[in-house]
Write a protein that holds these residues in place. Structure first.
Motif, PDB file in Angstrom:
ATOM      1  N   LYS A   9      45.186  47.588  42.372  1.00  0.00           N
ATOM      2  CA  LYS A   9      44.051  46.662  42.366  1.00  0.00           C
ATOM      3  C   LYS A   9      42.916  47.197  41.503  1.00  0.00           C
ATOM      4  CE  LYS A   9      41.047  44.070  45.446  1.00  0.00           C
ATOM      5  NZ  LYS A   9      40.666  43.795  46.837  1.00  0.00           N
ATOM      6  N   ARG A  10      42.649  48.491  41.598  1.00  0.00           N
ATOM      7  CA  ARG A  10      41.576  49.120  40.813  1.00  0.00           C
ATOM      8  C   ARG A  10      41.888  49.026  39.317  1.00  0.00           C
ATOM      9  NH1 ARG A  10      36.773  49.035  41.398  1.00  0.00           N
ATOM     10  NH2 ARG A  10      37.227  49.285  43.591  1.00  0.00           N
ATOM     11  N   GLY A  11      43.150  49.196  38.956  1.00  0.00           N
ATOM     12  CA  GLY A  11      43.550  49.076  37.560  1.00  0.00           C
ATOM     13  C   GLY A  11      43.392  47.667  37.021  1.00  0.00           C
ATOM     14  N   LYS A  12      43.681  46.682  37.886  1.00  0.00           N
ATOM     15  CA  LYS A  12      43.522  45.275  37.495  1.00  0.00           C
ATOM     16  C   LYS A  12      42.040  44.945  37.277  1.00  0.00           C
ATOM     17  CE  LYS A  12      47.861  43.945  38.160  1.00  0.00           C
ATOM     18  NZ  LYS A  12      48.732  43.513  37.095  1.00  0.00           N
ATOM     19  N   ILE A  13      41.179  45.471  38.154  1.00  0.00           N
ATOM     20  CA  ILE A  13      39.739  45.243  38.008  1.00  0.00           C
ATOM     21  C   ILE A  13      39.238  45.872  36.714  1.00  0.00           C
ATOM     22  CG2 ILE A  13      37.465  45.800  38.992  1.00  0.00           C
ATOM     23  CD1 ILE A  13      38.861  45.593  41.784  1.00  0.00           C
ATOM     24  N   ASN A  14      39.699  47.069  36.413  1.00  0.00           N
ATOM     25  CA  ASN A  14      39.292  47.791  35.207  1.00  0.00           C
ATOM     26  C   ASN A  14      39.720  47.056  33.942  1.00  0.00           C
ATOM     27  OD1 ASN A  14      38.166  49.945  33.724  1.00  0.00           O
ATOM     28  ND2 ASN A  14      40.146  50.938  33.583  1.00  0.00           N
ATOM     29  N   ARG A  15      40.926  46.514  33.944  1.00  0.00           N
ATOM     30  CA  ARG A  15      41.444  45.794  32.777  1.00  0.00           C
ATOM     31  C   ARG A  15      40.940  44.356  32.699  1.00  0.00           C
ATOM     32  NH1 ARG A  15      46.096  47.885  30.242  1.00  0.00           N
ATOM     33  NH2 ARG A  15      46.654  49.926  31.072  1.00  0.00           N
ATOM     34  N   VAL A  20      49.692  40.190  41.388  1.00  0.00           N
ATOM     35  CA  VAL A  20      50.027  40.140  42.812  1.00  0.00           C
ATOM     36  C   VAL A  20      49.003  40.927  43.634  1.00  0.00           C
ATOM     37  CG1 VAL A  20      51.770  40.756  44.538  1.00  0.00           C
ATOM     38  CG2 VAL A  20      52.479  39.826  42.334  1.00  0.00           C
ATOM     39  N   LYS A  21      48.572  42.047  43.110  1.00  0.00           N
ATOM     40  CA  LYS A  21      47.616  42.907  43.820  1.00  0.00           C
ATOM     41  C   LYS A  21      46.205  42.347  43.814  1.00  0.00           C
ATOM     42  CE  LYS A  21      50.408  46.356  44.761  1.00  0.00           C
ATOM     43  NZ  LYS A  21      50.653  46.840  46.115  1.00  0.00           N
ATOM     44  N   ARG A  22      45.905  41.489  42.835  1.00  0.00           N
ATOM     45  CA  ARG A  22      44.555  40.938  42.715  1.00  0.00           C
ATOM     46  C   ARG A  22      44.636  39.445  42.415  1.00  0.00           C
ATOM     47  NH1 ARG A  22      40.547  41.410  37.943  1.00  0.00           N
ATOM     48  NH2 ARG A  22      38.605  40.913  38.943  1.00  0.00           N
ATOM     49  N   PRO A  23      44.897  38.623  43.432  1.00  0.00           N
ATOM     50  CA  PRO A  23      45.007  37.182  43.194  1.00  0.00           C
ATOM     51  C   PRO A  23      43.652  36.535  42.955  1.00  0.00           C
ATOM     52  CG  PRO A  23      45.272  37.646  45.518  1.00  0.00           C
ATOM     53  CD  PRO A  23      45.160  38.971  44.817  1.00  0.00           C
ATOM     54  N   ARG A  24      43.665  35.416  42.266  1.00  0.00           N
ATOM     55  CA  ARG A  24      42.432  34.679  42.001  1.00  0.00           C
ATOM     56  C   ARG A  24      41.997  33.950  43.268  1.00  0.00           C
ATOM     57  NH1 ARG A  24      45.389  33.893  37.184  1.00  0.00           N
ATOM     58  NH2 ARG A  24      44.244  34.525  35.338  1.00  0.00           N
ATOM     59  N   ILE A  25      40.685  33.811  43.467  1.00  0.00           N
ATOM     60  CA  ILE A  25      40.142  33.074  44.600  1.00  0.00           C
ATOM     61  C   ILE A  25      39.907  31.639  44.137  1.00  0.00           C
ATOM     62  CG2 ILE A  25      38.223  32.861  46.212  1.00  0.00           C
ATOM     63  CD1 ILE A  25      37.840  35.931  45.838  1.00  0.00           C
ATOM     64  N   LYS A  26      40.591  30.709  44.791  1.00  0.00           N
ATOM     65  CA  LYS A  26      40.480  29.306  44.422  1.00  0.00           C
ATOM     66  C   LYS A  26      39.325  28.655  45.166  1.00  0.00           C
ATOM     67  CE  LYS A  26      45.356  28.781  43.415  1.00  0.00           C
ATOM     68  NZ  LYS A  26      46.603  28.100  43.773  1.00  0.00           N
ATOM     69  N   LYS A  27      38.605  27.770  44.471  1.00  0.00           N
ATOM     70  CA  LYS A  27      37.494  27.050  45.084  1.00  0.00           C
ATOM     71  C   LYS A  27      38.054  25.933  45.962  1.00  0.00           C
ATOM     72  CE  LYS A  27      34.107  27.885  41.491  1.00  0.00           C
ATOM     73  NZ  LYS A  27      33.202  27.261  40.520  1.00  0.00           N
ATOM     74  N   LYS A  28      37.440  25.742  47.128  1.00  0.00           N
ATOM     75  CA  LYS A  28      37.858  24.689  48.042  1.00  0.00           C
ATOM     76  C   LYS A  28      37.276  23.361  47.584  1.00  0.00           C
ATOM     77  CE  LYS A  28      38.245  27.683  52.049  1.00  0.00           C
ATOM     78  NZ  LYS A  28      37.746  27.972  53.409  1.00  0.00           N
ATOM     79  N   VAL A  29      38.102  22.321  47.607  1.00  0.00           N
ATOM     80  CA  VAL A  29      37.668  20.989  47.210  1.00  0.00           C
ATOM     81  C   VAL A  29      37.125  20.292  48.448  1.00  0.00           C
ATOM     82  CG1 VAL A  29      38.384  18.786  46.222  1.00  0.00           C
ATOM     83  CG2 VAL A  29      39.420  20.910  45.413  1.00  0.00           C
TER      84      VAL A  29
END
Length: 45
Positions: A9-15, A20-29
């Motif tokens: 997850k830390r590597g995904k944030i850095n890049r 899979v380790k860092r999924p996107r947060i979807k906005k609620k409709v």
């Protein structure tokens, strides 16, 4: 394992990538609130 690791997850944030380790947060409709014109609306003064 850390900032340079692609699979953590830390590597995904850095890049700045997602996976899979860092999924996107979807906005609620939310449904729109409808205003009824037919109802009696009294204004208190």
């Amino acid at each position: 394992m850390g900032k340079g690791d692609k699979k953590t997850k830390r590597g995904k944030i850095n890049r700045g990538s997602y996976g899979v380790k860092r999924p996107r947060i979807k906005k609620k409709v939310r449904p729109e609130i409808k205003i009824d014109i037919d109802k009696d609306q009294t204004i208190k003064r």
